[in-house]
Each structure stands twice: as structure tokens, then as C-alpha cells.
Design an enzyme around this catalytic site. Structure first.
Site, PDB file in Angstrom:
ATOM      1  CG  HIS A  13      -9.768 -18.285  12.840  1.00 51.07           C
ATOM      2  ND1 HIS A  13      -8.502 -17.714  12.752  1.00 51.07           N
ATOM      3  CD2 HIS A  13     -10.389 -17.947  11.675  1.00 51.07           C
ATOM      4  CE1 HIS A  13      -8.376 -17.077  11.596  1.00 51.07           C
ATOM      5  NE2 HIS A  13      -9.504 -17.204  10.918  1.00 51.07           N
ATOM      6  CG  HIS A  40     -13.415 -15.115   9.069  1.00 49.17           C
ATOM      7  ND1 HIS A  40     -12.700 -14.145   8.397  1.00 49.17           N
ATOM      8  CD2 HIS A  40     -12.543 -16.111   9.341  1.00 49.17           C
ATOM      9  CE1 HIS A  40     -11.444 -14.562   8.254  1.00 49.17           C
ATOM     10  NE2 HIS A  40     -11.316 -15.749   8.815  1.00 49.17           N
ATOM     11  CB  CYS A  61     -10.011 -16.911   3.254  1.00 47.32           C
ATOM     12  SG  CYS A  61      -9.142 -18.186   2.328  1.00 47.32           S
ATOM     13  NE  ARG A 104      -3.113 -16.092   8.495  1.00 45.49           N
ATOM     14  CZ  ARG A 104      -4.332 -16.569   8.274  1.00 45.49           C
ATOM     15  NH1 ARG A 104      -4.830 -16.596   7.065  1.00 45.49           N
ATOM     16  NH2 ARG A 104      -5.074 -16.989   9.276  1.00 45.49           N
ATOM     17  CG  ASP A 105      -7.580 -14.317   8.460  1.00 49.62           C
ATOM     18  OD1 ASP A 105      -8.120 -13.745   7.496  1.00 49.62           O
ATOM     19  OD2 ASP A 105      -8.075 -15.308   9.019  1.00 49.62           O
ATOM     20  CG  ASN A 164     -10.050 -12.832  11.172  1.00 55.45           C
ATOM     21  OD1 ASN A 164     -10.023 -14.025  11.438  1.00 55.45           O
ATOM     22  ND2 ASN A 164      -9.414 -12.320  10.138  1.00 55.45           N
TER      23      ASN A 164
HETATM   24  P1  HMG Z   1       0.239 -26.089  -5.629  1.00 55.53           P
HETATM   25  O1  HMG Z   1       0.191 -25.354  -6.919  1.00 55.53           O
HETATM   26  O2  HMG Z   1      -0.631 -27.289  -5.479  1.00 55.53           O
HETATM   27  O3  HMG Z   1       1.732 -26.475  -5.226  1.00 55.53           O
HETATM   28  O4  HMG Z   1      -0.092 -25.054  -4.469  1.00 55.53           O
HETATM   29  P2  HMG Z   1       2.868 -27.147  -6.013  1.00 55.53           P
HETATM   30  O5  HMG Z   1       3.685 -27.865  -4.993  1.00 55.53           O
HETATM   31  O6  HMG Z   1       2.329 -27.914  -7.199  1.00 55.53           O
HETATM   32  O7  HMG Z   1       3.730 -25.907  -6.546  1.00 55.53           O
HETATM   33  C1  HMG Z   1       3.286 -25.031  -7.553  1.00 55.53           C
HETATM   34  C2  HMG Z   1       4.120 -23.770  -7.553  1.00 55.53           C
HETATM   35  O8  HMG Z   1       4.027 -23.089  -6.306  1.00 55.53           O
HETATM   36  C3  HMG Z   1       5.598 -24.025  -7.757  1.00 55.53           C
HETATM   37  O9  HMG Z   1       6.148 -22.875  -8.358  1.00 55.53           O
HETATM   38  C4  HMG Z   1       6.111 -24.118  -6.345  1.00 55.53           C
HETATM   39  O10 HMG Z   1       7.465 -23.853  -6.253  1.00 55.53           O
HETATM   40  C5  HMG Z   1       5.303 -23.032  -5.679  1.00 55.53           C
HETATM   41  P3  HMG Z   1       6.364 -22.745  -9.945  1.00 55.53           P
HETATM   42  O11 HMG Z   1       7.195 -23.937 -10.309  1.00 55.53           O
HETATM   43  O12 HMG Z   1       4.991 -22.773 -10.555  1.00 55.53           O
HETATM   44  O13 HMG Z   1       7.037 -21.400 -10.095  1.00 55.53           O
HETATM   45  N1  HMG Z   1       5.117 -23.258  -4.233  1.00 55.53           N
HETATM   46  C6  HMG Z   1       5.429 -22.357  -3.283  1.00 55.53           C
HETATM   47  N2  HMG Z   1       5.964 -21.135  -3.339  1.00 55.53           N
HETATM   48  C7  HMG Z   1       6.156 -20.501  -2.176  1.00 55.53           C
HETATM   49  N3  HMG Z   1       5.824 -21.019  -0.959  1.00 55.53           N
HETATM   50  C8  HMG Z   1       5.290 -22.243  -0.870  1.00 55.53           C
HETATM   51  C9  HMG Z   1       5.082 -22.965  -2.083  1.00 55.53           C
HETATM   52  N4  HMG Z   1       4.566 -24.169  -2.335  1.00 55.53           N
HETATM   53  C10 HMG Z   1       4.604 -24.343  -3.645  1.00 55.53           C
HETATM   54  N5  HMG Z   1       4.969 -22.733   0.308  1.00 55.53           N
HETATM   55  C11 HMG Z   1      -0.123 -24.215  -2.235  1.00 55.53           C
HETATM   56  C12 HMG Z   1      -0.191 -25.450  -3.125  1.00 55.53           C
HETATM   57  C13 HMG Z   1      -0.560 -24.603  -0.837  1.00 55.53           C
HETATM   58  C14 HMG Z   1       1.316 -23.720  -2.228  1.00 55.53           C
HETATM   59  C15 HMG Z   1      -1.040 -23.139  -2.842  1.00 55.53           C
HETATM   60  O14 HMG Z   1      -2.307 -23.699  -3.017  1.00 55.53           O
HETATM   61  C16 HMG Z   1      -1.153 -21.914  -1.974  1.00 55.53           C
HETATM   62  O15 HMG Z   1      -0.182 -21.191  -1.769  1.00 55.53           O
HETATM   63  N6  HMG Z   1      -2.367 -21.601  -1.457  1.00 55.53           N
HETATM   64  C17 HMG Z   1      -2.596 -20.416  -0.663  1.00 55.53           C
HETATM   65  C18 HMG Z   1      -3.459 -20.776   0.492  1.00 55.53           C
HETATM   66  C19 HMG Z   1      -3.637 -19.591   1.431  1.00 55.53           C
HETATM   67  O16 HMG Z   1      -2.685 -18.920   1.772  1.00 55.53           O
HETATM   68  N7  HMG Z   1      -4.884 -19.358   1.857  1.00 55.53           N
HETATM   69  C20 HMG Z   1      -5.155 -18.355   2.823  1.00 55.53           C
HETATM   70  C21 HMG Z   1      -4.683 -18.753   4.189  1.00 55.53           C
HETATM   71  S1  HMG Z   1      -5.748 -19.972   4.975  1.00 55.53           S
HETATM   72  C22 HMG Z   1      -6.970 -19.021   5.718  1.00 55.53           C
HETATM   73  O17 HMG Z   1      -7.030 -17.833   5.527  1.00 55.53           O
HETATM   74  C23 HMG Z   1      -7.916 -19.724   6.655  1.00 55.53           C
HETATM   75  C24 HMG Z   1      -7.610 -19.456   8.127  1.00 55.53           C
HETATM   76  O18 HMG Z   1      -7.618 -18.076   8.414  1.00 55.53           O
HETATM   77  C25 HMG Z   1      -8.672 -20.150   8.996  1.00 55.53           C
HETATM   78  C26 HMG Z   1     -10.081 -19.832   8.491  1.00 55.53           C
HETATM   79  O19 HMG Z   1     -10.516 -18.666   8.596  1.00 55.53           O
HETATM   80  O20 HMG Z   1     -10.687 -20.768   7.985  1.00 55.53           O
HETATM   81  C27 HMG Z   1      -6.243 -20.037   8.534  1.00 55.53           C
HETATM   82 MG    MG Z   2      -9.363 -16.863   8.726  1.00 56.34          MG
END
Ligand code: HMG
Ligand code: MG
Length: 302
Positions: free
Chosen positions: A207, A209, A240, A15-16, A249
Site C-alpha cells: 500500500h 502513497h 490520511c 475509502r483512503d 495513493n
Molecule cells: P477514541 O476516542 O480513543 O475511542 O477513538 P473511544 O472508544 O474512547 O470513544 C470515543 C468516542 O468515539 C465515543 O463517542 C465513541 O462512541 C466513539 P462519544 O461518547 O464521545 O460521543 N467511537 C466511535 N464512533 C463510531 N465508530 C467507531 C467508534 N469508536 C469509538 N468505530 C478511534 C478511537 C479509533 C475510534 C478514533 O481514534 C478514530 O476514529 N480514528 C480514526 C482513524 C482513521 O480513520 N484513520 C484513517 C484511516 S487509517 C489510514 O488511512 C492508513 C491506511 O490507509 C494505511 C496507510 O496508508 O498507512 C489504512
Molecule cells: Mg493509506
């Protein structure tokens, strides 16, 4: 605080580790990565995320990857779900654990999940309730627990606040993340101490990085507080898309070497892990980021 005798590692490379890759990685490669990781002894694997494919195209094959895994008894497969839409898609893929992910920084919350911290908690609330009702374990992650790419240094009080909110909505385990790898040991401990006001030490993990090369030192600092669970990514993969400049990471190989060298059991076969890291690095067309893997491979070569 005596050091633990056993540590649980959550392998986050599928994933990450891969979410930030610019070239598409075939689902078959992701599935084989999971198979190799479990064969190397990892018992917690973060497989994918059910986020918007427009935001993170690399994770668009989430259902395909989950469906393709030969599940091994005793392995817990987790997935990220940021909202109810993601949860519903995720649950169809039968994960053992759901991860909701928030942030200690408002700016990062907006960039990463397009909402404020308060709004994110309201989005997580029904996800956590549904998962717990279904008997699925819920982990939470707090990004930017020591520093934010947009706001700079983050105060421990911010971590305390988000930890309290996560606890209130029923999140069972909390990962305290240094998203951009700026933390040093004391700051890492302060972030954990803030989370400890709401979570038992057994329900916390680190966690880290490794952007500034501090991740192993921070791991040791967390161990000294009694933390016994850490996320890591084989070959040091990761990043990210919404944290510019942040690198991968901490490499799982490096954490395993550190822990085994201190007499702490992980259940992981370091040689098999090094092979897995070499394999995925070759599949991605680059060298490993793991110092331990490089040393082991050099030693083997001659
Ligand atoms: P949004 O645009 O605010 O959501 O996104 P929305 O509810 O307004 O929906 C907009 C569109 O997205 C719509 O589609 C929804 O259907 C679709 P459209 O009508 O435009 O075709 N949608 C989705 N589609 C699939 N799966 C879903 C989903 N939700 C809405 N779950 C949202 C909000 C959170 C979805 C968006 O901002 C997003 O996907 N962000 C990605 C965040 C991400 O993955 N970041 C990386 C992971 S976190 C990380 O790496 C940190 C971590 O490792 C710890 C660290 O290191 O800090 C964990
Ligand atoms: Mg991370």
C-alpha cells in the site's frame, strides 16, 4: 523470483481516496464511484470505514454508502473497523472483508487511533475473532512501515513485531503500508521481508502513497519479492488526516499500465478506469494525479 502473471488490485479510492477530502462528498458520488470501479473490472473495493465521525467526518455516511451499492457477484467489498464498536456497525452493512489498521510507529498509532500499538492489538483481537466466527475475511494494515511523520525512519524490526502480533490474533492477510510515501525500493523490500517472517507472500500486499514519486518503483520491488496484491486509488486520490504532508495513493491507472506493460494481468479495463478517474476528479473539482490518465486523456484529445 519470477514475476507473477496475475496481480490482484484492491481499489481504495472510496475509502483512503476520499477520507481526507475537506469538502463533503455526497454519498451518491461515493456509491457511483464504486459502481464505476466495478464496471472497470476492479474486484476488490475498499468502500468506507467505520471509525468515529468526529475523527473522520468524511466517512460518517459509511452505512448509507454500503447500503446504496448494487453488489456485483465476484466483487469483494471491504471496510475498515478499528474497534468492536466499529465492527458492530460494519457487520450490519454486510462487508465481505474487515480491515483492522495498526502502525509500526507508536507515535502514529497514538495520533491515528488514539492508543498504543499494544492497546491497538487488544482492540483488534475481539474484532478479528468476531469477524472470523462470522466467516468474514480479515485483512490487517501496518501504517508507517518505512517512515513515520512523527518518528522519522522506521526499522524493519518494528514491522516484524506488528506482523507477529497481527498473526497471533488471527489476521489473515497483511498490508504493509508506506503511509507517507518516503520508501525507496530496498527499504520497501526490507519492510516486506520483515512481514514475510510471519506471513506467506500470498498473504501480503503493498500500500504505497506516492508522496515522493517512488510508489511505482516500490511496486516493482515488491513484485520482485513475489508480492501479488496491491492497494491503489483511481486518480491517485488519498491521504490520511493524521499523516501531515502525505499525498495520495499510487494511482490505479499507473499501476495497471505498469503491470499490463509487463504482461501481468489485472482484469482491469484501463480505458474505463481512466474515464472513472476523470469523472471523480471532475466531481472533486480538480485534475487527476495519475500520469497515465493524463497521457491517455491527452492522446484522446488529439
Ligand atoms: P477514541 O476516542 O480513543 O475511542 O477513538 P473511544 O472508544 O474512547 O470513544 C470515543 C468516542 O468515539 C465515543 O463517542 C465513541 O462512541 C466513539 P462519544 O461518547 O464521545 O460521543 N467511537 C466511535 N464512533 C463510531 N465508530 C467507531 C467508534 N469508536 C469509538 N468505530 C478511534 C478511537 C479509533 C475510534 C478514533 O481514534 C478514530 O476514529 N480514528 C480514526 C482513524 C482513521 O480513520 N484513520 C484513517 C484511516 S487509517 C489510514 O488511512 C492508513 C491506511 O490507509 C494505511 C496507510 O496508508 O498507512 C489504512
Ligand atoms: Mg493509506
Amino acid at each position: 523470483m519470477p514475476l507473477p502473471t496475475r496481480v490482484k488490485l484492491v481499489e481504495v479510492a472510496p475509502r483512503d481516496g476520499l477520507q481526507n477530502e475537506s469538502q463533503p462528498v455526497p454519498a451518491a458520488v461515493k456509491i457511483e464511484l464504486v459502481h464505476r470501479l466495478q464496471a472497470a473490472g476492479l474486484r476488490e473495493i475498499e468502500v468506507t470505514s467505520f471509525v468515529s465521525p468526529k475523527w473522520v467526518p468524511q466517512m460518517a455516511d459509511n452505512a448509507e454508502v454500503m447500503a446504496g451499492i448494487d453488489r456485483m457477484p465476484g466483487v469483494r467489498y471491504s471496510v475498515l473497523a478499528p474497534n468492536l464498536r466499529g465492527y458492530e456497525a460494519a457487520v450490519a452493512a454486510r462487508p465481505d472483508e474487515i480491515v483492522v489498521f495498526g502502525a509500526a510507529s507508536e507515535a502514529f498509532s497514538q495520533r491515528n487511533i488514539n492508543c498504543s500499538i499494544a492497546e491497538s492489538i487488544e482492540r483488534f483481537r475481539p474484532v478479528v475473532a468476531a469477524a472470523r466466527a462470522a466467516g468474514i475475511h480479515v485483512r490487517g494494515a501496518i501504517s508507517c512501515s518505512v517512515g513515520c511523520p512523527y518518528e522519522g525512519e522506521v526499522a524493519p524490526e518494528r514491522v516484524e513485531l506488528v506482523a507477529r502480533l497481527m498473526k497471533e490474533i488471527g489476521v489473515q492477510h497483511l498490508g504493509v503500508a508506506d503511509t507517507i510515501g518516503v520508501g525507496t525500493p530496498r527499504r520497501t523490500q526490507r519492510a516486506l521481508e520483515a512481514a514475510l517472517r510471519h506471513y506467506a507472500v500470498d498473504d501480503l500486499s503493498g500500500h504505497y502513497h506516492d508522496t515522493y514519486g517512488q510508489a511505482l518503483a516500490n511496486t516493482l520491488a515488491a513484485l520482485q519479492l513475489g508480492v501479488r496484491q496491491f492497494d491503489a486509488a483511481v486518480a491517485g486520490l488519498g491521504g490520511c488526516p493524521y499523516a501531515k504532508g502525505a499525498t495520495g495513493n499510487v494511482a490505479t491507472e499507473d499501476v495497471v499500465y505498469l503491470l499490463h506493460g509487463m504482461g501481468i494481468d489485472t482484469g482491469v479495463d484501463l480505458d474505463a478506469l481512466v474515464d472513472t478517474g476523470a469523472w471523480i476528479s471532475a466531481a472533486l473539482g480538480r485534475g487527476t494525479q495519475s500520469r497515465v490518465a493524463r497521457a491517455v486523456l491527452n492522446k484522446r484529445a488529439g
